[in-house]
Design a protein around this motif. Structure first.
Motif, PDB file in Angstrom:
ATOM      1  N   LEU A  58       0.844  -1.196   0.000  1.00 29.23           N
ATOM      2  CA  LEU A  58       0.000   0.000   0.000  1.00 29.23           C
ATOM      3  C   LEU A  58       0.880   1.247   0.000  1.00 29.23           C
ATOM      4  O   LEU A  58       1.922   1.286   0.656  1.00 29.23           O
ATOM      5  N   PRO A  59       0.455   2.290  -0.702  1.00 30.21           N
ATOM      6  CA  PRO A  59       1.294   3.496  -0.803  1.00 30.21           C
ATOM      7  C   PRO A  59       1.243   4.331   0.471  1.00 30.21           C
ATOM      8  O   PRO A  59       0.274   4.292   1.231  1.00 30.21           O
ATOM      9  N   THR A  60       2.281   5.095   0.702  1.00 25.13           N
ATOM     10  CA  THR A  60       2.281   6.067   1.792  1.00 25.13           C
ATOM     11  C   THR A  60       1.288   7.180   1.441  1.00 25.13           C
ATOM     12  O   THR A  60       1.257   7.649   0.298  1.00 25.13           O
ATOM     13  N   PRO A  63      -1.358  13.678  -0.753  1.00 25.42           N
ATOM     14  CA  PRO A  63      -2.588  14.377  -1.113  1.00 25.42           C
ATOM     15  C   PRO A  63      -3.352  13.713  -2.250  1.00 25.42           C
ATOM     16  O   PRO A  63      -4.588  13.610  -2.213  1.00 25.42           O
ATOM     17  N   THR A  64      -2.644  13.208  -3.245  1.00 24.39           N
ATOM     18  CA  THR A  64      -3.314  12.556  -4.383  1.00 24.39           C
ATOM     19  C   THR A  64      -3.958  11.241  -3.957  1.00 24.39           C
ATOM     20  O   THR A  64      -5.117  10.960  -4.298  1.00 24.39           O
ATOM     21  N   VAL A  65      -3.211  10.412  -3.212  1.00 23.98           N
ATOM     22  CA  VAL A  65      -3.739   9.119  -2.773  1.00 23.98           C
ATOM     23  C   VAL A  65      -4.983   9.306  -1.911  1.00 23.98           C
ATOM     24  O   VAL A  65      -6.012   8.654  -2.120  1.00 23.98           O
ATOM     25  N   VAL A  66      -4.916  10.199  -0.945  1.00 20.48           N
ATOM     26  CA  VAL A  66      -6.041  10.409  -0.042  1.00 20.48           C
ATOM     27  C   VAL A  66      -7.248  10.969  -0.793  1.00 20.48           C
ATOM     28  O   VAL A  66      -8.389  10.555  -0.560  1.00 20.48           O
ATOM     29  N   ALA A  67      -7.026  11.895  -1.720  1.00 21.34           N
ATOM     30  CA  ALA A  67      -8.136  12.469  -2.472  1.00 21.34           C
ATOM     31  C   ALA A  67      -8.813  11.427  -3.360  1.00 21.34           C
ATOM     32  O   ALA A  67     -10.051  11.369  -3.434  1.00 21.34           O
ATOM     33  N   VAL A  68      -8.036  10.584  -4.024  1.00 18.93           N
ATOM     34  CA  VAL A  68      -8.605   9.547  -4.885  1.00 18.93           C
ATOM     35  C   VAL A  68      -9.440   8.569  -4.064  1.00 18.93           C
ATOM     36  O   VAL A  68     -10.551   8.185  -4.455  1.00 18.93           O
ATOM     37  N   ILE A  69      -8.917   8.146  -2.909  1.00 25.61           N
ATOM     38  CA  ILE A  69      -9.659   7.211  -2.059  1.00 25.61           C
ATOM     39  C   ILE A  69     -10.933   7.857  -1.540  1.00 25.61           C
ATOM     40  O   ILE A  69     -12.010   7.248  -1.541  1.00 25.61           O
TER      41      ILE A  69
END
Length: 310
Positions: A58-60, A63-69
């Motif tokens: 799983l990625p750290t 901002p991009t990861v959290v927004a996509v999820i």
């Protein structure tokens, strides 16, 4: 045991439970856990994922990861609440919400009130299609509800086990509730705290209640619902005194309730006077024996206008 685990329930109950759970997930994102989005601004070296986060690639959080999820989960949960594509949308919501929780709980604090909800999200896709008001019974849906119920009761029982394992008997006679009231207590809690030894009695009662919670499975249906009502009243008192809600746990605990009787859309149409709505949709096939009986009665009945005599 298998028969108990797969006790059939109305499909309408599955449909109602599914809608409630997925709507709660959407509400959780914007009401109960919007703070998870702030993890995007936390330095990556402070991210220490839970065991599952270490086992999976799983990625750290960024901002991009959290927004996509966040946006993907919000959209998927709202679509899943409609009952469409229950497997595809169900597994999508389960995977995204699990990652949302891994991000939330990988910075030093893990909440145990999410266990029942996570189990519900994992088993709901296996229940198959279900329509609101459908009275036909399903063993797959019964299994999904039973597993969720077991997770809810394990949350109580294992909480008591953890109290005694890490706190020992001192947890029962210590100042646990007193510290909670000092930190986040309400005016009602301040009144209760003034009664001598009442907090100690309450701590004994909490542990006893949690250890005895599996008894709910041994009760007849009517008494089981009454005991679940007691569970909810316990949490009402908890909210009113130390402002802890356990909202995800309360959502999962609706798996014990006859949710097929809750028909808000039907009630709204009835109030609006939009025609008869008492008939419940059902896919139950007609009984062949009854059809044969009706056919025989029809053959014996005299036709209209035919003389009865010779």
């Amino acid at each position: 045991m298998t028969r108990w685990l797969t006790e059939a329930v109305p499909r309408g109950r599955i449909a109602a439970f599914r809608t409630l759970i997925y709507l709660f997930v959407a509400a959780d994102l914007v009401v109960f856990t919007p703070w998870v989005r702030t993890r995007a601004s936390v330095p990556g070296e402070l991210y220490q994922p839970l065991l599952i986060g270490r086992l999976l690639p799983l990625p750290t959080p960024t901002p991009t990861v959290v927004a996509v999820i966040f946006w993907g989960l919000l959209l998927a949960a709202l679509l899943a609440a409609t009952g469409r594509a229950p497997r595809l949308l169900g597994w999508t919501v389960c995977a995204l919400y699990l990652e949302w929780m891994i991000i939330a709980m990988s910075y030093g604090k893990v909440d145990h009130d999410r266990f029942g909800l996570l189990v519900a999200l994992a088993v709901l896709p296996t229940a198959g299609r279900a329509r609101h008001g459908d009275t036909t019974r399903t063993e797959a849906g019964g299994w999904a509800l039973r597993v969720t119920q077991i997770a809810v009761i394990c949350t109580y029982f294992l909480a008591a086990w953890a109290k005694l394992r890490f706190g020992g008997l001192d947890w029962l006679t210590g100042s646990v509730l007193a510290r909670a009231i000092i930190r986040r207590g309400t005016d009602l809690a301040d009144l209760i705290a003034q009664v001598p030894y009442l907090l100690i009695v309450a701590q004994f009662g909490i542990v006893a209640f949690e250890l005895l919670s599996p008894v709910v499975f041994l009760l007849p249906a009517r008494w089981r619902v009454a005991m679940v009502g007691f569970f909810y009243s316990f949490h009402v008192v908890t909210i009113a005194t130390i402002t802890i809600s356990f909202a995800p746990h309360l959502a999962a605990m609706t798996s014990f309730l006859p949710l097929e009787r809750v028909r808000p859309l039907v009630w709204a149409r009835r109030l609006a006077g939009r025609g008869p709505v008492d008939a419940e949709p059902t896919s139950t096939p007609p009984d062949p024996a009854r059809l044969d009986d009706r056919a025989r009665v029809g053959d014996q009945a005299p036709a209209v206008g035919r003389p009865l005599g010779p």
